[in-house]
Structures are given as structure tokens and as C-alpha cells.
Design a protein around this motif. Sequence first.
Motif, short mmCIF file in Angstrom:
data_model
loop_
_atom_site.label_atom_id
_atom_site.label_comp_id
_atom_site.label_asym_id
_atom_site.label_seq_id
_atom_site.Cartn_x
_atom_site.Cartn_y
_atom_site.Cartn_z
N ARG A 14 0.83 -1.21 0.00
CA ARG A 14 0.00 0.00 0.00
C ARG A 14 0.86 1.25 0.00
N ARG A 15 1.90 1.25 0.83
CA ARG A 15 2.79 2.41 0.91
C ARG A 15 3.56 2.62 -0.40
N LEU A 16 4.07 1.54 -0.97
CA LEU A 16 4.82 1.65 -2.23
C LEU A 16 3.91 2.10 -3.37
N LEU A 17 2.72 1.54 -3.42
CA LEU A 17 1.79 1.90 -4.49
C LEU A 17 1.35 3.35 -4.38
N GLY A 18 1.30 3.87 -3.17
CA GLY A 18 0.97 5.28 -2.99
C GLY A 18 2.03 6.21 -3.56
N ARG A 19 3.29 5.74 -3.62
CA ARG A 19 4.39 6.55 -4.18
C ARG A 19 4.61 6.30 -5.67
N ALA A 20 4.00 5.26 -6.21
CA ALA A 20 4.23 4.89 -7.62
C ALA A 20 3.60 5.91 -8.56
N ARG A 21 4.16 6.02 -9.75
CA ARG A 21 3.63 6.95 -10.75
C ARG A 21 2.91 6.17 -11.85
N PHE A 22 1.92 6.80 -12.41
CA PHE A 22 1.10 6.19 -13.46
C PHE A 22 1.91 6.11 -14.75
N GLY A 41 -7.55 -4.29 -21.59
CA GLY A 41 -8.50 -4.67 -20.55
C GLY A 41 -8.71 -3.56 -19.54
N GLN A 42 -8.23 -2.35 -19.84
CA GLN A 42 -8.36 -1.17 -18.97
C GLN A 42 -7.60 -1.28 -17.65
N ALA A 43 -6.58 -2.13 -17.61
CA ALA A 43 -5.74 -2.20 -16.42
C ALA A 43 -4.76 -1.03 -16.45
N ARG A 44 -4.47 -0.49 -15.27
CA ARG A 44 -3.58 0.66 -15.16
C ARG A 44 -2.23 0.18 -14.65
N LEU A 45 -1.16 0.65 -15.28
CA LEU A 45 0.20 0.27 -14.90
C LEU A 45 0.85 1.42 -14.15
N TYR A 46 1.40 1.12 -12.98
CA TYR A 46 2.12 2.09 -12.17
C TYR A 46 3.55 1.60 -12.00
N ALA A 47 4.49 2.53 -11.83
CA ALA A 47 5.90 2.16 -11.69
C ALA A 47 6.52 2.90 -10.52
N ASP A 78 12.23 -0.06 -10.41
CA ASP A 78 12.11 -1.18 -11.35
C ASP A 78 10.89 -2.05 -11.04
N MET A 79 10.07 -1.64 -10.07
CA MET A 79 8.85 -2.38 -9.73
C MET A 79 7.69 -1.88 -10.57
N ARG A 80 6.83 -2.81 -10.99
CA ARG A 80 5.63 -2.46 -11.74
C ARG A 80 4.43 -3.02 -11.02
N PHE A 81 3.36 -2.23 -10.95
CA PHE A 81 2.12 -2.60 -10.28
C PHE A 81 1.01 -2.55 -11.31
N LEU A 82 0.23 -3.61 -11.42
CA LEU A 82 -0.89 -3.66 -12.36
C LEU A 82 -2.19 -3.63 -11.57
N VAL A 83 -2.99 -2.57 -11.80
CA VAL A 83 -4.24 -2.35 -11.07
C VAL A 83 -5.39 -2.41 -12.05
N GLU A 84 -6.38 -3.25 -11.75
CA GLU A 84 -7.56 -3.36 -12.60
C GLU A 84 -8.81 -3.31 -11.73
N ASP A 85 -9.70 -2.39 -12.03
CA ASP A 85 -10.97 -2.22 -11.32
C ASP A 85 -10.78 -2.08 -9.82
N GLY A 86 -9.76 -1.33 -9.40
CA GLY A 86 -9.54 -1.09 -7.98
C GLY A 86 -8.88 -2.22 -7.24
N VAL A 87 -8.35 -3.21 -7.97
CA VAL A 87 -7.67 -4.35 -7.35
C VAL A 87 -6.24 -4.41 -7.86
N LEU A 88 -5.28 -4.47 -6.94
CA LEU A 88 -3.89 -4.67 -7.33
C LEU A 88 -3.75 -6.13 -7.75
N VAL A 89 -3.56 -6.35 -9.04
CA VAL A 89 -3.58 -7.69 -9.60
C VAL A 89 -2.24 -8.39 -9.41
#
Length: 87
Positions: free
Chosen positions: A32-40, A46-52, A55-66
Motif C-alpha cells: 500500500r505504501r509503495l503503491l501510494g508513491r508509484a507513478r502512473f 483490458g483497462q488495467a492501469r500500470l504504475y511504476a 524497477d517495480m511495476r504494479f498492475l491495477v484493474e478495477d480497484g484491485v492490485l492484480v
Amino acid sequence: MRELVISAHATARYRERFAGNLSWSAAQCRLRRLLGRARFCGIKPGQARLYALGDMRFLVEDGVLVTVYRLHFRDMPPAEDLWCLAS
């Protein structure tokens, strides 16, 4: 960033790839803390949003960190010029 649900898969992948010594709840808090600092970075199919973040990547789809993953690039040596070798 709005309220997110962190999936069990994302927590397991984070513990597996980045922080194997953390408990399940500590890994979710850190995510949660890392994702709060990540940039879009953009929208994926599939309308998933990628945050970085680094070198970490976070894939968020429909409000769920996938899932969470690390980018891997292999340094390739320069290719030899076959035309020069043939002559």
C-alpha cells in the motif's frame, strides 16, 4: 490514489520477488505504501492501469492490485557485422 484491494496473488508475488522475510500483513502494508508513491505509466489492454516505482511495476484493474513484478532487461552484446566477417 483511491481505495485499493490488494489481491492474494499480488501479495504472494511481492513476498516471492522482493520481500520474502515479511509476514503477510506486513507485505500488504508495504505494498500500500509503495503503491501510494508509484507513478502512473499507462493503460494496458483490458483497462488495467500500470504504475511504476523504480524497477517495480504494479498492475491495477478495477480497484484491485492484480500483480507486482520487476522489469528484467538482458544486456545483449553488440552483434557482429557478418558482412565484414565474410570478406
